[in-house]
Design an enzyme around this catalytic site. Structure first.
Site, mmCIF file in Angstrom:
data_model
loop_
_atom_site.group_PDB
_atom_site.id
_atom_site.type_symbol
_atom_site.label_atom_id
_atom_site.label_comp_id
_atom_site.label_asym_id
_atom_site.label_seq_id
_atom_site.Cartn_x
_atom_site.Cartn_y
_atom_site.Cartn_z
ATOM 1 N N SER A 170 0.834 -1.208 0.000
ATOM 2 C CA SER A 170 0.000 0.000 0.000
ATOM 3 C C SER A 170 0.865 1.254 0.000
ATOM 4 C CB SER A 170 -0.956 -0.057 1.187
ATOM 5 O OG SER A 170 -1.979 0.893 1.074
ATOM 6 N N ASP A 324 -10.209 -3.371 -5.062
ATOM 7 C CA ASP A 324 -9.306 -2.413 -4.419
ATOM 8 C C ASP A 324 -9.248 -1.136 -5.239
ATOM 9 O OD1 ASP A 324 -7.235 -1.083 -3.118
ATOM 10 O OD2 ASP A 324 -5.690 -2.552 -3.640
ATOM 11 N N HIS A 354 -8.282 -4.801 -0.699
ATOM 12 C CA HIS A 354 -7.062 -4.140 -0.259
ATOM 13 C C HIS A 354 -6.683 -4.613 1.145
ATOM 14 C CE1 HIS A 354 -4.071 -0.913 -0.338
ATOM 15 N NE2 HIS A 354 -4.302 -0.814 0.962
#
Length: 384
Positions: A170, A324, A354
């Site tokens: 991320s 996501d 995610h």
């Protein structure tokens, strides 16, 4: 969609995380509206509850230390003590605002990495927004990477200089990609990275209306509203930047050439377009760009670089998740890297949201997250 995902992730850990996210969002929103604290400060208090002390075991020695003044959690495998080790510089996610190397899921991932690869793992504890804004987070990670890549430090930890990876998930994937790019031009760094591994990374700031943002706007864990808040807090607490991101009006007319780097009609395979029609984002205010130039800086948005900057990058592994908002950032980077001649392995997970990679309850629980971890570690083991 919610029922389907809960079926796919039929594990109590996932349900627990979903419930925690809902409660956390509610508490943080109320606290901010009452003027008690910044939204991210409340999130950080709650995520701190997941922090663990450094704990060594029979397979890995774990310590908290500092590399050139930046805190890191260091994992040193006990197996084959005299052999040269591989190394992974790992950067945690959390939208540049929350999280930490000591959170239980990251601690577990780093332990598994060190154990299974017989590798030194350096998990970076970079400073966070809203107290610190860009480029502090980038500079902390860069400082650690540059320090570790010194020949004397590699010798100290018995690391093979030809087998070093930088990785992150991320926001950590964002920082890993940015650091890998910037190291290419640093004359002081003689040791080169062999691999970059980017796990559902955030890579661009200028188009918040990609198909993945539209299709997953209200997806649990990372809805669009939270991602935009993370992005804006990375640069400033000024609400004007957040509002510009919500309306997709960021890039001043004089910098409109940047749109070609994130034009998803060119960079996304057809199966990810899903009938969406590309429209060029509306131009933003020049004053906003002058006030907060960081959101157009490649150190914050690694997709905003010319192809020539990509050509020297190392062997790359990219994970993307179907459900996501950041899916298309990763896929576009895969396309651009391949166009630039970089060898890329793209692991796209259809049944994942995610953050799925850290949904791990134990090394023996084959959740989607654990399967993703297995794929990631197997690839690293084969290629690093």
């Amino acid at each position: 969609m919610g029922v389907m995902l809960l079926t796919l992730y039929s594990c109590k850990n996932f349900i627990k995380i979903m419930e925690l996210c809902t409660v956390t969002h509610a508490l943080s929103t109320v606290a901010e509206k009452l003027g008690l604290a910044n939204y991210m400060e409340i999130l950080m208090i709650l995520t701190n509850m997941e922090h663990t002390a450094p704990r060594s075991d029979e397979k890995v020695t774990v310590t908290d230390t500092k590399f050139n003044g930046v805190p890191v959690r260091l994992y040193v495998p006990k197996g084959q003590p005299d052999s040269l080790k591989r190394a992974v510089i790992f950067i945690h996610g959390g939208g540049w605002c929350v999280g930490g190397s000591a959170m239980e899921p990251y601690d577990l991932l780093s332990r598994q990495t060190s154990e299974r690869l017989n590798a030194i793992v350096i998990s970076v504890e970079y400073r966070l927004a809203p107290k610190y804004h860009f480029p502090v987070q980038f500079e902390d990670v860069y400082t650690v990477a540059k320090y570790f890549l010194q020949s004397s430090i590699l010798e100290q930890y018995n690391v093979d200089p030809s087998r070093i990876c930088i990785s992150g998930d991320s926001a950590g994937g964002n920082l890993a990609a940015a650091v890998a790019q910037q190291l290419l031009d640093d004359p002081d760094v003689k040791v080169k990275l062999k691999i970059q591994a980017l796990l559902y990374p955030a890579l661009q700031t200028i188009d918040m209306d990609l198909p993945s943002y539209q299709d997953n706007e209200y997806m649990p864990i990372l809805p669009k509203s939270l991602m935009l808040r993370f992005w804006s807090e990375y640069f400033t607490t000024d609400i004007s930047l957040h509002k510009a991101m919500e309306t997709n009006q960021l890039v001043p007319a004089e910098l409109s050439h940047l749109f070609k780097y994130v034009n998803w009609s060119n960079w996304l395979p057809e199966k990810f377009k899903k009938g969406h029609i590309y429209t060029t984002p509306t131009h933003g205010s020049s004053k906003l760009g002058e006030k907060y130039p960081g959101f157009l800086d490649p150190r914050a948005a690694p997709l905003l670089v010319d192809d020539i900057k990509l050509r020297g990058l190392p062997l790359t592994y990219v994970v993307t998740c179907q459900h996501d908002v950041l899916r298309d950032d990763g896929i576009m980077y895969v396309s651009r890297l391949r166009e630039a001649g970089v060898q890329v392995t793209h692991d796209h997970v259809e049944d994942a949201v995610h953050g799925a990679l850290i949904f791990i309850t134990s090394p023996f629980t084959l959740t989607t997250g654990q399967r993703m971890v297995n794929n990631y570690l197997e690839w690293l083991n084969k290629n690093l």
